[in-house]
Motif scaffolding. Sequence first.
Motif, mmCIF file in Angstrom:
data_model
loop_
_atom_site.group_PDB
_atom_site.id
_atom_site.type_symbol
_atom_site.label_atom_id
_atom_site.label_comp_id
_atom_site.label_asym_id
_atom_site.label_seq_id
_atom_site.Cartn_x
_atom_site.Cartn_y
_atom_site.Cartn_z
ATOM 1 N N ASN A 27 47.130 28.088 44.892
ATOM 2 C CA ASN A 27 47.873 27.758 43.685
ATOM 3 C C ASN A 27 48.134 26.257 43.671
ATOM 4 O OD1 ASN A 27 49.258 28.077 41.301
ATOM 5 N ND2 ASN A 27 51.104 28.953 42.230
ATOM 6 N N ASN A 40 46.685 40.790 42.738
ATOM 7 C CA ASN A 40 46.394 39.766 41.743
ATOM 8 C C ASN A 40 47.264 39.983 40.502
ATOM 9 O OD1 ASN A 40 45.305 37.703 40.280
ATOM 10 N ND2 ASN A 40 43.206 38.494 40.261
ATOM 11 N N LYS A 41 48.567 39.790 40.684
ATOM 12 C CA LYS A 41 49.518 40.031 39.586
ATOM 13 C C LYS A 41 49.363 39.021 38.452
ATOM 14 C CE LYS A 41 52.976 41.811 42.840
ATOM 15 N NZ LYS A 41 54.317 41.589 43.446
ATOM 16 N N ASP A 42 48.924 37.823 38.801
ATOM 17 C CA ASP A 42 48.826 36.753 37.805
ATOM 18 C C ASP A 42 47.454 36.684 37.150
ATOM 19 O OD1 ASP A 42 51.462 35.972 38.460
ATOM 20 O OD2 ASP A 42 50.702 34.801 40.141
ATOM 21 N N ASN A 43 46.618 37.672 37.454
ATOM 22 C CA ASN A 43 45.270 37.734 36.867
ATOM 23 C C ASN A 43 44.472 36.450 37.131
ATOM 24 O OD1 ASN A 43 43.262 39.185 35.511
ATOM 25 N ND2 ASN A 43 43.769 38.246 33.545
ATOM 26 N N LEU A 44 44.530 35.986 38.380
ATOM 27 C CA LEU A 44 43.800 34.787 38.769
ATOM 28 C C LEU A 44 42.314 35.095 38.933
ATOM 29 C CD1 LEU A 44 46.169 33.287 41.514
ATOM 30 C CD2 LEU A 44 46.080 32.717 39.083
#
Length: 417
Positions: A27, A40-44
């Motif tokens: 990040n 991958n909660k942030d859809n990276l």
Amino acid sequence: MNLIIRAARIIDPKSLFHNQVVDIKINNGLIEKINLSIDNKDNLEELQLENLHISQGWFDTSVSLGEPGFEDRETISNGLQVAAKSGFTGIALQPNSFPILDNQSQINFVKQKAKDFATELFPIGALTKNSEGTELAELFDMKNAGAIAFGDYNKSLDNANLLKISLQYTQDFNGIVIAFCQDNTIKGKGLVHEGIVSTMLGLKGIPSLAEELIIARNLFILEYTGGKLHIPTISTAKSVQLIKEAKTKGLHVTCSVAIHNLILMDKTIESFDTRFKVLPPLRKEEDRKALIAGVLDHTIDCITSDHNPIDIEHKKIEFDLAKNGTIGLESAFGALQTILPIEIIIEKLTSGKTVFNIENETLDEGQKANITLFNPEGNYTFTENNILSKSKNSAFLGQNLKGKVYGIYNQGKLILS
């Protein structure tokens, strides 16, 4: 860019996760999290590659690019892309351009040219004005502009007093002097290693003594003056021994070896192929084995590709007229894997940062993401299709190599080959 690297085996003995297969979340250019599995909660964006291994970013201590002046051989922009796709997050740029990098403005020029690339460029300033060996260049000014060391590429300093003064002077600002070692009077008009092969071919030889005499002289001077001395691209068994003895005395001396000197021997020149004309020359088998032993026992601090692009007009001509040099970035990892274990390769491709006082990030949480991605498995034949450089003068064409470099992540950028 932010991303998650999936199922990567970390090769970094200094890391808490050494030799573990983990996910890595990056990040804002930093390693935010390392775990066996990361949601991958942030859809990276995700990166998953076959048999993916990662290490600290590799650093090459000797790269020539041509620009400014020799853009037909290589440009800084393309050279940095080649380095990135070859697994190098940093390179030390030699000063052998036109003009020579011997002042502050030239150092600023190449650094400006290298801005915003994933692979970082660390310039070496010339030790003497125009690399002519007669008068010291503007060392302190170049240091302030970003030069990491000072040396005249592939030119030995005949004036012993000038080396003495440079080692004394650079101590005031913790500078490093690079001294290529070759007695030019003994070398004479030599082209290749002096031995049975040179005699058979009728080519003038360069005795091992030419290198060893100057190494011995320079080490005596270093013992007298103090300071920091780096001896690049050693090539003989006696050179390894001399440096080992100097380190035992506590002298601040480091050294490197070129990949082609670790793998190839003087017998390769029997074809008169100028791709094998390099400086120092390819030596005999006993020297090659001693160099490998020097790598394994850590007498030799780092391994370099000694990447030196030469245009076809100056390379594919008569042997005695051809310029010395081979490109080596693209073949570096694959060639080393044919002779050395993976952990030694990684150590010797990253230790140059320590030698030249460059920040060396471990693969741990909170550290800058400076990463090389590779697969150590798989064999292939190195061909011109594998060459990304503008010049094609590779000594490894046709050689069987091992492994694949996927690319790098550095400076917040992902570059894949």
